[in-house]
Design a protein around this motif. Sequence first.
Motif, PDB file in Angstrom:
ATOM      1  N   ALA A 120       0.838  -1.716  -0.336  1.00 56.08           N
ATOM      2  CA  ALA A 120      -0.469  -0.219   0.174  1.00 56.08           C
ATOM      3  C   ALA A 120       0.370   1.593  -0.235  1.00 56.08           C
ATOM      4  O   ALA A 120       0.047   2.250   0.099  1.00 56.08           O
ATOM      5  N   ASP A 121       2.263   1.349  -0.032  1.00 54.11           N
ATOM      6  CA  ASP A 121       2.774   1.915   0.175  1.00 54.11           C
ATOM      7  C   ASP A 121       3.419   2.542  -1.492  1.00 54.11           C
ATOM      8  O   ASP A 121       2.998   2.228  -2.559  1.00 54.11           O
ATOM      9  N   GLY A 122       4.109   3.442  -1.495  1.00 55.80           N
ATOM     10  CA  GLY A 122       4.315   4.777  -2.699  1.00 55.80           C
ATOM     11  C   GLY A 122       3.315   5.284  -3.126  1.00 55.80           C
ATOM     12  O   GLY A 122       2.457   5.437  -2.690  1.00 55.80           O
ATOM     13  N   ASP A 123       2.597   5.454  -4.743  1.00 55.95           N
ATOM     14  CA  ASP A 123       2.237   6.212  -5.618  1.00 55.95           C
ATOM     15  C   ASP A 123       0.543   5.913  -5.114  1.00 55.95           C
ATOM     16  O   ASP A 123       0.335   5.152  -5.959  1.00 55.95           O
ATOM     17  N   ILE A 124      -0.075   5.674  -4.562  1.00 57.03           N
ATOM     18  CA  ILE A 124      -1.617   5.391  -3.529  1.00 57.03           C
ATOM     19  C   ILE A 124      -2.587   5.328  -4.805  1.00 57.03           C
ATOM     20  O   ILE A 124      -3.375   4.791  -5.774  1.00 57.03           O
ATOM     21  N   ASP A 125      -2.987   7.648  -5.692  1.00 58.91           N
ATOM     22  CA  ASP A 125      -3.381   6.914  -6.331  1.00 58.91           C
ATOM     23  C   ASP A 125      -2.969   6.993  -7.799  1.00 58.91           C
ATOM     24  O   ASP A 125      -4.176   5.971  -8.389  1.00 58.91           O
ATOM     25  N   HIS A 126      -1.652   6.438  -7.712  1.00 62.02           N
ATOM     26  CA  HIS A 126      -1.461   5.474  -8.993  1.00 62.02           C
ATOM     27  C   HIS A 126      -2.836   3.807  -9.191  1.00 62.02           C
ATOM     28  O   HIS A 126      -2.745   3.538 -10.027  1.00 62.02           O
ATOM     29  N   LYS A 127      -1.905   3.058  -7.832  1.00 61.39           N
ATOM     30  CA  LYS A 127      -2.489   2.112  -7.778  1.00 61.39           C
ATOM     31  C   LYS A 127      -4.251   2.023  -8.407  1.00 61.39           C
ATOM     32  O   LYS A 127      -5.140   1.545  -8.217  1.00 61.39           O
ATOM     33  N   ILE A 128      -4.994   3.165  -7.268  1.00 66.61           N
ATOM     34  CA  ILE A 128      -6.187   3.391  -7.287  1.00 66.61           C
ATOM     35  C   ILE A 128      -6.107   3.569  -8.193  1.00 66.61           C
ATOM     36  O   ILE A 128      -7.820   2.923  -9.475  1.00 66.61           O
ATOM     37  N   GLU A 129      -6.048   4.914  -9.567  1.00 65.50           N
ATOM     38  CA  GLU A 129      -6.885   4.711 -10.982  1.00 65.50           C
ATOM     39  C   GLU A 129      -6.372   3.201 -11.657  1.00 65.50           C
ATOM     40  O   GLU A 129      -6.599   3.060 -12.608  1.00 65.50           O
ATOM     41  N   THR A 130      -5.067   2.551 -11.526  1.00 64.86           N
ATOM     42  CA  THR A 130      -4.553   1.351 -12.194  1.00 64.86           C
ATOM     43  C   THR A 130      -6.275   0.224 -11.335  1.00 64.86           C
ATOM     44  O   THR A 130      -6.497  -0.393 -12.334  1.00 64.86           O
ATOM     45  N   MET A 131      -6.059   0.024 -10.135  1.00 67.18           N
ATOM     46  CA  MET A 131      -7.049  -0.841 -10.066  1.00 67.18           C
ATOM     47  C   MET A 131      -8.510  -0.371 -10.360  1.00 67.18           C
ATOM     48  O   MET A 131      -9.564  -1.173 -11.111  1.00 67.18           O
ATOM     49  N   ILE A 132      -9.126   1.385 -10.456  1.00 68.61           N
ATOM     50  CA  ILE A 132     -10.619   1.361 -11.435  1.00 68.61           C
ATOM     51  C   ILE A 132      -9.597   1.206 -13.092  1.00 68.61           C
ATOM     52  O   ILE A 132     -11.225  -0.064 -13.127  1.00 68.61           O
ATOM     53  N   LYS A 133      -9.187   0.964 -13.921  1.00 70.57           N
ATOM     54  CA  LYS A 133      -9.149   0.931 -14.902  1.00 70.57           C
ATOM     55  C   LYS A 133      -9.532  -1.126 -15.042  1.00 70.57           C
ATOM     56  O   LYS A 133      -9.267  -1.296 -15.528  1.00 70.57           O
ATOM     57  N   ASN A 134      -8.951  -1.829 -14.300  1.00 70.76           N
ATOM     58  CA  ASN A 134      -8.545  -2.774 -14.335  1.00 70.76           C
ATOM     59  C   ASN A 134     -10.228  -3.514 -13.418  1.00 70.76           C
ATOM     60  O   ASN A 134     -10.253  -5.347 -13.093  1.00 70.76           O
ATOM     61  N   GLY A 135     -10.957  -2.668 -13.343  1.00 73.80           N
ATOM     62  CA  GLY A 135     -12.682  -2.622 -13.495  1.00 73.80           C
ATOM     63  C   GLY A 135     -12.811  -3.616 -11.138  1.00 73.80           C
ATOM     64  O   GLY A 135     -13.976  -4.674 -10.999  1.00 73.80           O
ATOM     65  N   VAL A 136     -11.777  -3.429 -10.446  1.00 76.64           N
ATOM     66  CA  VAL A 136     -11.258  -3.721  -8.991  1.00 76.64           C
ATOM     67  C   VAL A 136     -13.387  -3.271  -8.504  1.00 76.64           C
ATOM     68  O   VAL A 136     -13.384  -2.146  -8.385  1.00 76.64           O
ATOM     69  N   ASP A 137     -13.286  -4.075  -7.964  1.00 76.02           N
ATOM     70  CA  ASP A 137     -14.506  -4.246  -6.795  1.00 76.02           C
ATOM     71  C   ASP A 137     -14.006  -3.662  -5.453  1.00 76.02           C
ATOM     72  O   ASP A 137     -15.059  -3.012  -4.814  1.00 76.02           O
ATOM     73  N   VAL A 138     -13.726  -4.766  -4.505  1.00 74.53           N
ATOM     74  CA  VAL A 138     -13.083  -4.959  -3.441  1.00 74.53           C
ATOM     75  C   VAL A 138     -12.094  -4.475  -3.439  1.00 74.53           C
ATOM     76  O   VAL A 138     -11.314  -5.976  -3.986  1.00 74.53           O
ATOM     77  N   VAL A 139     -11.558  -3.975  -2.186  1.00 73.35           N
ATOM     78  CA  VAL A 139      -9.899  -3.850  -2.061  1.00 73.35           C
ATOM     79  C   VAL A 139     -10.431  -4.825  -0.120  1.00 73.35           C
ATOM     80  O   VAL A 139     -10.011  -3.909   0.823  1.00 73.35           O
ATOM     81  N   HIS A 140      -9.121  -5.407  -0.350  1.00 71.82           N
ATOM     82  CA  HIS A 140      -9.010  -5.915   0.730  1.00 71.82           C
ATOM     83  C   HIS A 140      -7.277  -5.498   1.616  1.00 71.82           C
ATOM     84  O   HIS A 140      -6.406  -5.507   0.630  1.00 71.82           O
ATOM     85  N   LEU A 141      -7.406  -5.321   2.343  1.00 71.39           N
ATOM     86  CA  LEU A 141      -6.648  -3.968   3.052  1.00 71.39           C
ATOM     87  C   LEU A 141      -6.185  -5.471   3.954  1.00 71.39           C
ATOM     88  O   LEU A 141      -6.656  -6.213   5.245  1.00 71.39           O
ATOM     89  N   SER A 142      -4.663  -5.964   3.751  1.00 72.96           N
ATOM     90  CA  SER A 142      -4.031  -7.255   4.958  1.00 72.96           C
ATOM     91  C   SER A 142      -4.045  -7.451   5.973  1.00 72.96           C
ATOM     92  O   SER A 142      -4.550  -5.781   6.729  1.00 72.96           O
ATOM     93  N   THR A 143      -4.337  -8.372   7.004  1.00 71.89           N
ATOM     94  CA  THR A 143      -4.407  -8.190   8.401  1.00 71.89           C
ATOM     95  C   THR A 143      -3.589  -7.582   9.011  1.00 71.89           C
ATOM     96  O   THR A 143      -3.108  -7.165  10.531  1.00 71.89           O
TER      97      THR A 143
END
Length: 114
Positions: free
Chosen positions: A46-69
Motif C-alpha cells: 500500500a505504500d508508494g503512489d497510492i493515487d496511481h494504484k487506485i487509478e490502475t485498480m479502477i481501470k482494471n475493474g476492482v470492486d473490493v479492496v482487502h487491506l491485509s491483516t
Amino acid sequence: MKVAILVREETMKRCTGKGCLNAFFQKKDAFAGYKDDVELITFSHADGDIDHKIETMIKNGVDVVHLSTCMRGKAANYEVLAKRLSEHFDVVGYTHGSEEGKGQKTIIIKKAAK
C-alpha cells in the motif's frame, strides 16, 4: 467480483503472502462469502503512489479492496487508507484470521455514494 489485496510494505520485506493468498484461494476468513466468480486482480503493498494504484485498480475493474491483516495490526494509516479507498471501492480491512482485530477493530466500508 474483482478483488485487490493491499499489504504493508514493511511486512512484505519478510512475508511471502501465504496467509492472504491461502485465505483468498481457499475462500476462508475474509473471503468466505465470495462465490466462484471472484478474481484476484492486484496483490501489492500500500505504500508508494497510492493515487496511481487506485487509478490502475479502477481501470482494471476492482470492486473490493482487502487491506491485509498486517495492515490492520500495524499500519498507522489503516483507517485513513480505508476511508480513501472507499471513495472508489468496497473495503474489507483484513484478509485472514479472525475478523476481530486484537489492537484495532476491523474496518468494513461500502463504497461511498457519489
